[in-house]
Scaffold this motif. Sequence first.
Motif, PDB file in Angstrom:
ATOM      1  N   ILE A  29       0.828  -1.211   0.000  1.00 44.69           N
ATOM      2  CA  ILE A  29       0.000   0.000   0.000  1.00 44.69           C
ATOM      3  C   ILE A  29       0.860   1.258   0.000  1.00 44.69           C
ATOM      4  N   VAL A  30       1.898   1.284   0.826  1.00 42.13           N
ATOM      5  CA  VAL A  30       2.704   2.495   0.990  1.00 42.13           C
ATOM      6  C   VAL A  30       3.895   2.503   0.026  1.00 42.13           C
ATOM      7  N   ILE A  31       4.827   1.562   0.213  1.00 42.11           N
ATOM      8  CA  ILE A  31       6.048   1.568  -0.601  1.00 42.11           C
ATOM      9  C   ILE A  31       5.728   1.262  -2.062  1.00 42.11           C
ATOM     10  N   GLY A  32       4.888   0.250  -2.272  1.00 45.06           N
ATOM     11  CA  GLY A  32       4.511  -0.071  -3.647  1.00 45.06           C
ATOM     12  C   GLY A  32       3.816   1.092  -4.333  1.00 45.06           C
ATOM     13  N   GLY A  33       2.918   1.751  -3.604  1.00 51.03           N
ATOM     14  CA  GLY A  33       2.204   2.889  -4.169  1.00 51.03           C
ATOM     15  C   GLY A  33       3.129   4.022  -4.553  1.00 51.03           C
ATOM     16  N   ILE A  34       4.127   4.301  -3.696  1.00 45.65           N
ATOM     17  CA  ILE A  34       5.086   5.374  -3.995  1.00 45.65           C
ATOM     18  C   ILE A  34       5.948   4.998  -5.199  1.00 45.65           C
ATOM     19  N   ASN A  35       6.379   3.737  -5.249  1.00 46.14           N
ATOM     20  CA  ASN A  35       7.212   3.304  -6.373  1.00 46.14           C
ATOM     21  C   ASN A  35       6.453   3.401  -7.689  1.00 46.14           C
ATOM     22  N   LEU A  36       5.184   3.031  -7.681  1.00 45.37           N
ATOM     23  CA  LEU A  36       4.366   3.125  -8.880  1.00 45.37           C
ATOM     24  C   LEU A  36       4.191   4.570  -9.329  1.00 45.37           C
ATOM     25  N   ALA A  37       4.201   5.507  -8.350  1.00 48.23           N
ATOM     26  CA  ALA A  37       3.935   6.914  -8.666  1.00 48.23           C
ATOM     27  C   ALA A  37       5.186   7.687  -9.063  1.00 48.23           C
ATOM     28  N   VAL A  38       6.254   7.568  -8.271  1.00 51.65           N
ATOM     29  CA  VAL A  38       7.434   8.413  -8.501  1.00 51.65           C
ATOM     30  C   VAL A  38       8.697   7.597  -8.765  1.00 51.65           C
ATOM     31  N   GLY A  39       8.581   6.280  -8.745  1.00 47.78           N
ATOM     32  CA  GLY A  39       9.740   5.433  -8.992  1.00 47.78           C
ATOM     33  C   GLY A  39       9.725   4.866 -10.388  1.00 47.78           C
ATOM     34  N   ALA A  40       9.614   3.555 -10.476  1.00 49.38           N
ATOM     35  CA  ALA A  40       9.705   2.884 -11.773  1.00 49.38           C
ATOM     36  C   ALA A  40       8.378   2.815 -12.507  1.00 49.38           C
TER      37      ALA A  40
ATOM     38  N   SER B 180      11.991   6.269 -13.088  1.00 48.27           N
ATOM     39  CA  SER B 180      13.262   6.555 -12.426  1.00 48.27           C
ATOM     40  C   SER B 180      13.854   5.238 -11.934  1.00 48.27           C
ATOM     41  N   LEU B 181      14.914   4.770 -12.606  1.00 43.21           N
ATOM     42  CA  LEU B 181      15.534   3.494 -12.249  1.00 43.21           C
ATOM     43  C   LEU B 181      16.105   3.542 -10.834  1.00 43.21           C
ATOM     44  N   GLY B 182      16.781   4.666 -10.493  1.00 42.75           N
ATOM     45  CA  GLY B 182      17.386   4.796  -9.166  1.00 42.75           C
ATOM     46  C   GLY B 182      16.359   4.766  -8.057  1.00 42.75           C
ATOM     47  N   LEU B 183      15.311   5.595  -8.190  1.00 41.37           N
ATOM     48  CA  LEU B 183      14.263   5.621  -7.168  1.00 41.37           C
ATOM     49  C   LEU B 183      13.502   4.307  -7.135  1.00 41.37           C
ATOM     50  N   GLY B 184      13.311   3.714  -8.303  1.00 41.21           N
ATOM     51  CA  GLY B 184      12.607   2.440  -8.358  1.00 41.21           C
ATOM     52  C   GLY B 184      13.328   1.369  -7.563  1.00 41.21           C
ATOM     53  N   LEU B 185      14.658   1.288  -7.752  1.00 43.22           N
ATOM     54  CA  LEU B 185      15.443   0.302  -7.014  1.00 43.22           C
ATOM     55  C   LEU B 185      15.488   0.638  -5.523  1.00 43.22           C
ATOM     56  N   LEU B 186      15.577   1.927  -5.197  1.00 43.24           N
ATOM     57  CA  LEU B 186      15.610   2.341  -3.793  1.00 43.24           C
ATOM     58  C   LEU B 186      14.336   1.941  -3.069  1.00 43.24           C
ATOM     59  N   PHE B 187      13.184   2.243  -3.653  1.00 44.28           N
ATOM     60  CA  PHE B 187      11.925   1.906  -2.984  1.00 44.28           C
ATOM     61  C   PHE B 187      11.713   0.394  -2.926  1.00 44.28           C
ATOM     62  N   ALA B 188      12.174  -0.316  -3.950  1.00 45.55           N
ATOM     63  CA  ALA B 188      12.069  -1.772  -3.903  1.00 45.55           C
ATOM     64  C   ALA B 188      12.930  -2.333  -2.782  1.00 45.55           C
ATOM     65  N   ALA B 189      14.150  -1.813  -2.642  1.00 39.91           N
ATOM     66  CA  ALA B 189      15.034  -2.262  -1.567  1.00 39.91           C
ATOM     67  C   ALA B 189      14.460  -1.920  -0.198  1.00 39.91           C
ATOM     68  N   ASN B 190      13.731  -0.821  -0.127  1.00 33.69           N
ATOM     69  CA  ASN B 190      13.111  -0.407   1.132  1.00 33.69           C
ATOM     70  C   ASN B 190      12.143  -1.466   1.649  1.00 33.69           C
ATOM     71  N   ALA B 191      11.545  -2.223   0.740  1.00 36.46           N
ATOM     72  CA  ALA B 191      10.597  -3.257   1.147  1.00 36.46           C
ATOM     73  C   ALA B 191      11.286  -4.416   1.862  1.00 36.46           C
TER      74      ALA B 191
END
Length: 485
Positions: free
Chosen positions: A33-44, A196-207
């Motif tokens: 809900i939180v990390i996935g949602g952010i990644n979908l919006a501003v990440g990858a 954004s590849l960098g933000l996408g990987l960062l938010f994925a790693a955050n999980a």
Amino acid sequence: MSPTPETRLRGYLGVPGIVFLVLAAVAPLTGIIVIGGINLAVGAGGGTPVMFLLATAVFLLFAVGYAQMAKRLVNAGGFYAYVVRGTGRLPGLVGAFMALVGYNCFVAGAVGASGFFTSFVFAEVFGLALPWWVWSLTSVAAVWLLTRSGIDLSAKVLGVALVLEVAILIVLDAAILVTTGYSFEPFLPEVFLGGSLGLGLLFAANAFVGFEATGLFGEEARDPKRTIPRATYIAITFIGVFAAITTWAIVSALGARDTQETALRHLGAGDLVFVVSTEYLGEGLTNVMLLLLVVSLFAALLALHNAATRYLYALGRVGVLPRPLSYTRPKTGAPVIASTAQLVFATVVAMVHAVAGLDPVANLVAAFTGIGTLGIIVLQAIAATAIVVHFRRIKDPRLLTTFVLPLIGGAGLWAVTVLAFANFPDLAGSDSPVIALLPWLLPIAAVLAAALGYWLRSSRPRVWDSLDQDLDRVAPGPAAAEAAE
């Protein structure tokens, strides 16, 4: 003469119990809900499933070396103990301070998150409107009571919570599969490289933050040198594959090329997953998902608190922190003083925000969860380096499993660390200039750890020496524990 206080941890955790403790801290439902949602919006964006698979590969590579270390070293200090063994006492203290900052701040943020979302959900579903801090205090009281009863009870409670929150997401995944089907567009280069590849990987790693807690419970496991490696591989694989499949389902429901735009519209409200759930599952099951979000947040609070407590306990046992932190309940082996101290800190932080009238999400959760996440990411990277160094120092001949693969995984973790520092406002979910300065707490903590190390070496040599001496502690099995009674 008063009896010597009990300082031995007790527990007969198997692989499932440790996996429950770790996955509950990761909080799959909250993460989607939180990390996935952010990644979908501003990440990858539509390529988010690929980012989770890439992150899984990085952590599994690291886990190869981690598993070899876990077979050699069992300690409630987890990564702190690994860093001491690999690179020495001074870096070990730096790692310990990263753990203290990371986990204690994370728990403070979790207290705020649990209170805020519980207040919102109960008002939304039942019409019961209470201030967020009332629910925060209720959650803290429940966590304190559970931890007094020992780690085995916590593992059982977390197991039930985990099954429930995972089940509702599986139902959503299945509904999308049957209704819409899964699109393979997220795996096209133009899609997963389009955000954004960098933000996408960062938010994925955050999980994955919290997976390293497998090692913290080694002293409470039945057969730690087999249990911990297995639990680590299972936890990492489950986190990554489950997150990839669920975000794949959501992207398929929204359309891979439209996902980022749609997710951005719902970013402020944080309701993207609930909107998708309402469409595919209906309002009734979506309300169930809301209630399970409360369960997920409480489970994460309980699991993170258990992890933070073990670092306080381990550092108290060697005398770096006050020794009473290592005292345990004779009947359950629960580190009650460390547990109480940790919850007092987290509660005071949350209540200061409540008294000041600050927004719990924009201030408490953003600041403390953000710096907590960063601290744990840094700890993972330091430990990855220490594990590689340790096996090279002892000239281990297994180059693939103790050098090549862990080195690649460690390089990935350091890349995530750099991304986290560079994009901390995005990681914390706040554009506040004050929150942007929070990463400086970690270099300050490292300097304080180094100063403490030099002082211990000159003024308290017994404590300094104990950092090396209090490392491998293999937990006794049930029969041995019963014989010791």
